[in-house]
Design a protein around this motif. Sequence first.
Motif, mmCIF file in Angstrom:
data_model
loop_
_atom_site.group_PDB
_atom_site.id
_atom_site.type_symbol
_atom_site.label_atom_id
_atom_site.label_comp_id
_atom_site.label_asym_id
_atom_site.label_seq_id
_atom_site.Cartn_x
_atom_site.Cartn_y
_atom_site.Cartn_z
ATOM 1 N N PRO A 169 0.953 -1.240 0.012
ATOM 2 C CA PRO A 169 -0.014 -0.079 -0.025
ATOM 3 C C PRO A 169 0.973 1.189 -0.088
ATOM 4 O O PRO A 169 1.735 1.381 0.883
ATOM 5 C CB PRO A 169 -0.951 -0.101 1.133
ATOM 6 N N GLN A 170 0.441 2.289 -0.569
ATOM 7 C CA GLN A 170 1.109 3.574 -0.829
ATOM 8 C C GLN A 170 0.305 4.450 -0.220
ATOM 9 O O GLN A 170 -0.910 4.354 0.219
ATOM 10 C CB GLN A 170 1.417 3.814 -2.466
ATOM 11 N N GLY A 171 1.054 5.684 0.190
ATOM 12 C CA GLY A 171 0.197 6.817 0.788
ATOM 13 C C GLY A 171 1.185 7.294 2.046
ATOM 14 O O GLY A 171 2.201 6.699 2.534
ATOM 15 N N ASP A 172 0.824 8.448 2.473
ATOM 16 C CA ASP A 172 1.644 9.126 3.524
ATOM 17 C C ASP A 172 1.152 9.041 4.866
ATOM 18 O O ASP A 172 1.562 9.203 6.021
ATOM 19 C CB ASP A 172 1.820 10.648 3.157
ATOM 20 N N THR A 173 -0.186 8.487 4.973
ATOM 21 C CA THR A 173 -0.826 7.992 6.101
ATOM 22 C C THR A 173 -1.241 6.709 6.363
ATOM 23 O O THR A 173 -1.296 5.934 5.551
ATOM 24 C CB THR A 173 -2.150 9.047 6.388
ATOM 25 N N LEU A 174 -1.458 6.142 7.656
ATOM 26 C CA LEU A 174 -1.831 5.022 8.195
ATOM 27 C C LEU A 174 -3.327 4.746 7.416
ATOM 28 O O LEU A 174 -3.450 3.502 7.106
ATOM 29 C CB LEU A 174 -2.086 4.891 9.660
ATOM 30 N N GLY A 175 -4.309 5.562 7.411
ATOM 31 C CA GLY A 175 -5.566 5.402 6.642
ATOM 32 C C GLY A 175 -5.274 4.984 5.572
ATOM 33 O O GLY A 175 -6.173 3.764 4.935
ATOM 34 N N GLN A 176 -4.451 5.399 4.492
ATOM 35 C CA GLN A 176 -4.338 4.893 3.178
ATOM 36 C C GLN A 176 -3.617 3.722 3.112
ATOM 37 O O GLN A 176 -3.769 2.932 2.301
ATOM 38 C CB GLN A 176 -3.260 5.983 2.604
ATOM 39 N N VAL A 177 -2.889 3.238 4.116
ATOM 40 C CA VAL A 177 -2.081 1.896 4.271
ATOM 41 C C VAL A 177 -3.290 0.946 4.492
ATOM 42 O O VAL A 177 -3.312 0.024 3.869
ATOM 43 C CB VAL A 177 -0.989 1.919 5.312
ATOM 44 N N PHE A 178 -4.101 1.104 5.568
ATOM 45 C CA PHE A 178 -5.092 0.281 5.866
ATOM 46 C C PHE A 178 -6.223 0.251 4.726
ATOM 47 O O PHE A 178 -7.018 -0.632 5.068
ATOM 48 C CB PHE A 178 -5.678 0.427 7.264
ATOM 49 N N ALA A 179 -6.354 1.176 3.942
ATOM 50 C CA ALA A 179 -7.361 1.110 2.956
ATOM 51 C C ALA A 179 -6.968 -0.025 1.957
ATOM 52 O O ALA A 179 -7.853 -0.329 1.115
ATOM 53 C CB ALA A 179 -7.607 2.334 2.315
ATOM 54 N N ASP A 180 -5.912 -0.539 2.101
ATOM 55 C CA ASP A 180 -5.340 -1.760 1.021
ATOM 56 C C ASP A 180 -4.945 -2.755 1.831
ATOM 57 O O ASP A 180 -3.771 -3.075 1.556
ATOM 58 C CB ASP A 180 -4.453 -1.075 -0.170
ATOM 59 N N PRO A 181 -5.856 -3.533 2.441
ATOM 60 C CA PRO A 181 -5.273 -4.386 3.458
ATOM 61 C C PRO A 181 -4.509 -5.650 2.491
ATOM 62 O O PRO A 181 -3.646 -6.516 2.893
ATOM 63 C CB PRO A 181 -6.371 -4.886 4.182
ATOM 64 N N VAL A 182 -5.232 -5.829 1.112
ATOM 65 C CA VAL A 182 -4.630 -6.771 0.408
ATOM 66 C C VAL A 182 -3.147 -6.855 0.046
ATOM 67 O O VAL A 182 -2.563 -7.542 -0.155
ATOM 68 C CB VAL A 182 -5.667 -7.111 -0.925
ATOM 69 N N GLY A 183 -2.871 -5.523 -0.101
ATOM 70 C CA GLY A 183 -1.378 -5.079 -0.446
ATOM 71 C C GLY A 183 -0.565 -5.605 0.749
ATOM 72 O O GLY A 183 0.707 -5.464 0.465
ATOM 73 N N LEU A 184 -0.963 -5.626 2.075
ATOM 74 C CA LEU A 184 -0.245 -5.701 2.933
ATOM 75 C C LEU A 184 0.239 -7.317 3.127
ATOM 76 O O LEU A 184 1.045 -7.736 4.156
ATOM 77 C CB LEU A 184 -0.732 -5.349 4.414
ATOM 78 N N VAL A 185 -0.630 -8.149 2.604
ATOM 79 C CA VAL A 185 -0.493 -9.739 2.674
ATOM 80 C C VAL A 185 0.995 -10.211 2.629
ATOM 81 O O VAL A 185 1.441 -10.908 3.374
ATOM 82 C CB VAL A 185 -1.378 -10.435 1.738
ATOM 83 N N LEU A 186 1.410 -9.922 1.213
ATOM 84 C CA LEU A 186 2.670 -10.623 0.873
ATOM 85 C C LEU A 186 3.810 -9.626 1.837
ATOM 86 O O LEU A 186 4.631 -10.605 2.125
ATOM 87 C CB LEU A 186 2.952 -10.095 -0.456
ATOM 88 N N PRO A 187 3.903 -8.568 2.046
ATOM 89 C CA PRO A 187 4.773 -8.032 2.925
ATOM 90 C C PRO A 187 4.829 -8.504 4.496
ATOM 91 O O PRO A 187 5.862 -9.294 5.031
ATOM 92 C CB PRO A 187 4.541 -6.421 3.114
ATOM 93 N N VAL A 188 3.616 -8.717 5.104
ATOM 94 C CA VAL A 188 3.642 -9.325 6.255
ATOM 95 C C VAL A 188 4.024 -10.814 6.249
ATOM 96 O O VAL A 188 4.676 -11.307 7.171
ATOM 97 C CB VAL A 188 2.090 -9.112 6.738
ATOM 98 N N ALA A 189 3.460 -11.391 5.142
ATOM 99 C CA ALA A 189 3.914 -12.948 4.946
ATOM 100 C C ALA A 189 5.508 -13.224 4.924
ATOM 101 O O ALA A 189 6.196 -14.075 5.656
ATOM 102 C CB ALA A 189 3.223 -13.514 3.763
#
Length: 319
Positions: A169-189
């Motif tokens: 997820p891109q963006g300067d705020t946490l809201g923008q990061v959490f707006a794309d939870p699917v994009g966090l799957v691979l980095p977290v994994a």
Amino acid sequence: MDTVWYLTRRVLQALVVILLVTVVVFCLLHALPGGPARGILGPQATAQQIAAFNHEQGLDRPLPVQYVHYLGTLLHGDLGTSYTLNEAVSRLITQRLPKTLVLTVLSALVGLLLAVPLGMWQAVRRNRPVDYVVTTLSFVAYSTPVYFLGLLLILLFTQVLNWFPSQAPQGDTLGQVFADPVGLVLPVATGAASMVAVFSRYMRASTLENLSEDYVRTARAGGSGPYAILFRHVFRNSLTPVIAMLGYYVPVLFGGALVVEQLFNYPGMGLLFWSAAQASDYPVLLGCVLVISVATVVGTLLADVVQRVVDPRVKEGRV
């Protein structure tokens, strides 16, 4: 009273370590080739420009005086100025650190939620085929470089299966990061994989050790079933070394985040550090090193505190 004294002593020790960290970072700043002036002004700076810069910044004063001044600026939250981005380092880190914390905390939570039951499951099935299989997979995951593992996940899940995006997820705020939870799957994994491998081994060893203790035999003699023994008695005692190890794993998490953020283009502090290293932006590099070092000390302190709460038998003299 004993607990209060223990916590007070550990906090004082942490403050001393943080003070030593500031000394190391200060020495690194002055160990730069040509000094801080050469690093900031660049290799083309003349001797007159360097002398003027040193006088303006107080770098021509004795080192003890400079260190006291440096410590004062740190206490006021001043980590210097990035000479490539022309922004305060503290502001850059403040913008990026929350996103890195989200990535590392999620990776740690996923890693623990998988590692703890997996380690206990292996201990209960010790020396069975499933134990050998999981142990082999753990060693493979632990020995696989984070960067290579991330590339494999990108190739499999974005190119072959097309389940997840290749960019975080891109963006300067946490809201923008959490707006794309699917994009966090691979980095977290990617960040959680090595943690599962390491902590499942710790949990397995700790569970096996507790299963051989006298209190387990007493519980069995009292009529307690295997699941009651495992979850009422062994589970809590087995968590103690895992919790202690978690605090020391903080720098590994941050180090992994540096690679993961660069690999998935995640706009956190790791990517900031990577970009600063490419541009030789020393104020940003040293600011990140200082923050990560302090986070490591605080993480170790919190692990000791939690360990004390979970297991009051922790000795007062333990560091």
